[in-house]
Design an enzyme around this catalytic site. Structure first.
Site, PDB file in Angstrom:
ATOM      1  N   ASP A 208       0.853  -1.205   0.000  1.00  0.00           N
ATOM      2  CA  ASP A 208       0.000   0.000   0.000  1.00  0.00           C
ATOM      3  C   ASP A 208       0.879   1.242   0.000  1.00  0.00           C
ATOM      4  O   ASP A 208       2.087   1.140   0.154  1.00  0.00           O
ATOM      5  CB  ASP A 208      -0.873   0.007   1.265  1.00  0.00           C
ATOM      6  CG  ASP A 208      -0.006  -0.102   2.525  1.00  0.00           C
ATOM      7  OD1 ASP A 208       0.249  -1.228   2.957  1.00  0.00           O
ATOM      8  OD2 ASP A 208       0.463   0.936   3.041  1.00  0.00           O
ATOM      9  N   ASP A 210       0.593   3.658   2.327  1.00  0.00           N
ATOM     10  CA  ASP A 210       0.436   4.250   3.651  1.00  0.00           C
ATOM     11  C   ASP A 210      -0.561   5.413   3.577  1.00  0.00           C
ATOM     12  O   ASP A 210      -1.603   5.261   2.930  1.00  0.00           O
ATOM     13  CB  ASP A 210       1.812   4.663   4.225  1.00  0.00           C
ATOM     14  CG  ASP A 210       1.776   4.767   5.744  1.00  0.00           C
ATOM     15  OD1 ASP A 210       1.203   3.871   6.377  1.00  0.00           O
ATOM     16  OD2 ASP A 210       2.300   5.749   6.292  1.00  0.00           O
TER      17      ASP A 210
HETATM   18  N1  LIG Z   1       1.214   1.198   5.818  1.00  0.00           N
HETATM   19  C1  LIG Z   1       1.786   0.331   6.654  1.00  0.00           C
HETATM   20  N2  LIG Z   1       2.252   0.752   7.859  1.00  0.00           N
HETATM   21  C2  LIG Z   1       2.850  -0.114   8.711  1.00  0.00           C
HETATM   22  N3  LIG Z   1       2.975  -1.426   8.457  1.00  0.00           N
HETATM   23  C3  LIG Z   1       2.514  -1.887   7.281  1.00  0.00           C
HETATM   24  N4  LIG Z   1       2.510  -3.122   6.751  1.00  0.00           N
HETATM   25  C4  LIG Z   1       1.921  -3.044   5.540  1.00  0.00           C
HETATM   26  N5  LIG Z   1       1.534  -1.787   5.263  1.00  0.00           N
HETATM   27  C5  LIG Z   1       1.906  -1.042   6.345  1.00  0.00           C
END
Ligand SMILES: Nc1ncnc2[nH]cnc12
Ligand SMILES: CSC[C@H]1O[C@H](OP(=O)(O)O)[C@H](O)[C@@H]1O
Length: 291
Positions: A208, A210
């Site tokens: 992703d 974030d």
């Molecule tokens: N955005 C994110 N923040 C922290 N850990 C993750 N693991 C997968 N995506 C994450």
């Protein structure tokens, strides 16, 4: 017949709870054998059914278990958020640096609770020779899959406490700090591997973006899960492809040499002041110094 050597430990993260094409040899100290006959030890970081929060992962037990069965190099997988446009969900990353944003609530040293003081070097938190070998092998393995997966190297991973994801402000701040990817798992695992004199490197898989992209919704578990299954499948294929050559590199000793002996100058308390009970405890993880 004596037990075969298990030199490689694989730690699976979110979505990666088992490897493919393995013959299970033992479950108590999970050891598995690939069709080639190469033995690997596999640990599911959050448990086989994902029941351990990132803050509750028993990292000291996981690392101690791997060391105790003779593992010399750990390849750890982790699902991460991307803090950079060019690192797309689905891409693989082998980072070179870590920014610690955990909150001090995880046991992070084998020396905690003892009266024996040690300061491990951690300027280069991953094992460079292992990273080098992995970069070549993983790149070739990814190309072989025919999938559009890029490999990014020398990136910085931010390790946050969680379990909640970051705010938009935090996500933006990590970008300003030079963070490239974010997870909740690489620490204290990498620190403990260093203390145990094990070579450790991370293969991160982006799921992703974030929460820093202002025009997009912040990250959700649903978004993570969309990419997780494909990433885990690719991770299994990559592991299977690289394991024999990795084992060969370890046997040639050019991979694990830098980790061995790295704690030699880290012990600060004088041997004649080591409490016997603490020496015994540390003997399990570092027989090299405490036996
Ligand atoms: N955005 C994110 N923040 C922290 N850990 C993750 N693991 C997968 N995506 C994450
Ligand atoms: C499932 S999203 C957050 C979760 O994913 C990562 O886990 P892992 O590193 O074990 O793959 C991240 O670190 C969080 O624990």
């Amino acid at each position: 017949m004596s037990d075969p050597k298990v030199l490689i430990g694989v730690i699976g993260g979110s979505g990666l709870y088992h490897l493919n094409n393995l013959t299970l040899v033992k479950e108590v100290s999970p050891q598995t054998s690939l069709p080639s006959g190469t033995h690997v030890a596999f640990v599911a970081r959050h448990g086989a059914h994902h029941t351990y929060l990132p803050s509750d992962v028993p990292s000291r037990a996981n690392i101690a278990a791997l060391k105790s069965i003779g593992v010399q190099a750990i390849v750890a997988f982790s699902a991460v958020g991307s803090l950079r446009e060019e690192i797309r969900p689905g891409d693989f990353i082998i980072p070179g640096q870590i920014i610690d944003r955990t909150k001090g609530i995880r046991p992070a040293s084998f020396f905690e609770g003892t009266r024996i003081v040690a300061h491990a070097m951690f300027g280069d938190p991953f094992d460079d020779p292992l990273r080098g070998v992995l970069q070549t092998l993983v790149k070739a393995a990814l190309e072989k899959t025919g999938r559009d997966v890029r490999l990014h190297t020398d990136k910085t991973v931010v390790c946050m406490e969680g379990p909640q994801f970051s705010t938009r402000a935090e996500s933006e701040m990590y970008r300003m700090w030079g963070g490239d990817i974010i997870n909740m798992s690489v620490l204290p695992e990498a620190k403990l591997a260093r203390e145990a004199e094990l070579s450790y490197a991370l293969i991160a898989t982006a799921t992703d973006y974030d929460s820093w992209r202002v025009s997009e919704e912040p990250v959700t578990v649903a978004e993570v899960i969309k990419t997780l299954t494909t990433n885990a499948e690719t991770s299994r294929t990559v592991t299977e492809t690289i394991i024999e050559e990795l084992q060969a590199a370890i046997l040639k000793a050019d991979v694990v040499r830098s980790a061995k002996g790295s704690m030699q100058y880290s012990l600060i308390s004088r041997r004649d002041y080591w409490p016997e009970e603490d020496r015994k405890k540390l003997e399990y993880i570092l027989p090299e110094y405490f036996a």
